[in-house]
Enzyme design. Structure first.
Site, PDB file in Angstrom:
ATOM      1  N   ILE A 114       0.828  -1.213   0.000  1.00 35.72           N
ATOM      2  CA  ILE A 114       0.000   0.000   0.000  1.00 35.72           C
ATOM      3  C   ILE A 114       0.861   1.261   0.000  1.00 35.72           C
ATOM      4  CG2 ILE A 114      -1.997  -1.112   1.079  1.00 35.72           C
ATOM      5  CD1 ILE A 114      -1.173   0.249   3.724  1.00 35.72           C
ATOM      6  N   SER A 115       2.141   1.130  -0.279  1.00 39.07           N
ATOM      7  CA  SER A 115       3.054   2.274  -0.246  1.00 39.07           C
ATOM      8  C   SER A 115       2.994   3.075  -1.543  1.00 39.07           C
ATOM      9  CB  SER A 115       4.492   1.791  -0.027  1.00 39.07           C
ATOM     10  OG  SER A 115       5.419   2.800  -0.372  1.00 39.07           O
ATOM     11  N   PRO A 116       2.726   4.379  -1.469  1.00 36.65           N
ATOM     12  CA  PRO A 116       2.707   5.172  -2.700  1.00 36.65           C
ATOM     13  C   PRO A 116       4.071   5.263  -3.362  1.00 36.65           C
ATOM     14  CG  PRO A 116       2.591   6.616  -0.784  1.00 36.65           C
ATOM     15  CD  PRO A 116       2.433   5.215  -0.277  1.00 36.65           C
TER      16      PRO A 116
ATOM     17  N   CYS B  18       6.389   2.895  -3.334  1.00 39.14           N
ATOM     18  CA  CYS B  18       6.604   1.641  -4.063  1.00 39.14           C
ATOM     19  C   CYS B  18       5.856   1.684  -5.389  1.00 39.14           C
ATOM     20  CB  CYS B  18       6.145   0.447  -3.228  1.00 39.14           C
ATOM     21  SG  CYS B  18       7.199   0.072  -1.814  1.00 39.14           S
ATOM     22  N   TYR B  19       4.661   2.260  -5.374  1.00 34.18           N
ATOM     23  CA  TYR B  19       3.916   2.401  -6.632  1.00 34.18           C
ATOM     24  C   TYR B  19       4.690   3.246  -7.630  1.00 34.18           C
ATOM     25  CZ  TYR B  19       0.518   4.325  -9.930  1.00 34.18           C
ATOM     26  OH  TYR B  19      -0.110   4.736 -11.076  1.00 34.18           O
TER      27      TYR B  19
END
Length: 199
Positions: free
Chosen positions: A11-13, A15-16
């Site tokens: 859910i890490s932005p 990482c996205y």
């Protein structure tokens, strides 16, 4: 051949925003990637960090600006306030762990599938049906959502301990196993690239 331990949050932005650049770098240098989902809130707590809900407003305001800037810079669709964030990251993390252990699809693409679902598609990756759909879309048996629960939970805990021991304190966090060099953040991927080129 280098081995990269990739500590990530589904859910890490950030990482996205890393998108598939890690995979491209690894392929270029013949490196392997060990995908290690971790509970980021516990990682923050264990390493002196502060979970987003408890951060000072000025930090959260800057975070909002920075995320938007990076998404624009990378030309990636991005919802600053997605409908299902935060959510329970454990089920999708277990699916990634199970897929890496026993699947035949593309694990990197699967990770990005979960991240994109949160930050671009307003999908709830804590929902079993969504997890199954994303597994299937990336070449994995959707039954891994069930069969991988026990191993996933155990590995998820081990990943957290290993992350702390490796000096990780956020995500994305990359550790080159052979050299111990650590790189925190999607904006450090160029440095990882240069490091691998020097080996």
């Amino acid at each position: 051949m280098a081995n990269i331990d990739y500590y990530l949050g589904t859910i890490s932005p950030y990482c996205y925003l890393a998108a598939n650049r890690l995979e491209e770098i690894a392929e270029k240098h013949g490196a392997t990637i060990n995908y290690k989902p971790v509970d980021l809130l516990q990682l923050f707590s264990r390493t002196g960090g502060v979970k987003p809900a408890d951060r000072h407003p000025s930090r959260m305001e800057y975070r909002a600006q920075e995320l938007t800037r990076w998404a624009d810079h990378l030309n990636m669709p991005f919802k600053l306030n997605p409908a299902f964030w935060p959510c329970n990251a454990a089920p999708s993390s277990y699916a990634v762990i199970a897929a890496q252990r026993g699947g035949t699809g593309n694990v990197g693409a699967l990770v990005q599938g979960f991240l994109r679902a949160v930050w671009a598609e307003d999908r709830n990756i804590a929902d079993d049906a969504v997890i199954r759909d994303i597994l299937s879309a990336h070449g994995f048996d959707p039954q891994l959502a069930d069969s991988g629960l026990l191993v996933g939970a155990e590995t998820y805990e081990r990943n957290l301990e290993q992350a702390v021991n490796d000096g990780a304190f956020g995500a994305p966090f990359y550790v080159v196993r052979e050299t111990g060099q650590r790189f925190w953040g999607q904006d450090r991927l160029d440095f990882l690239d240069r490091h691998l080129a020097s080996l």
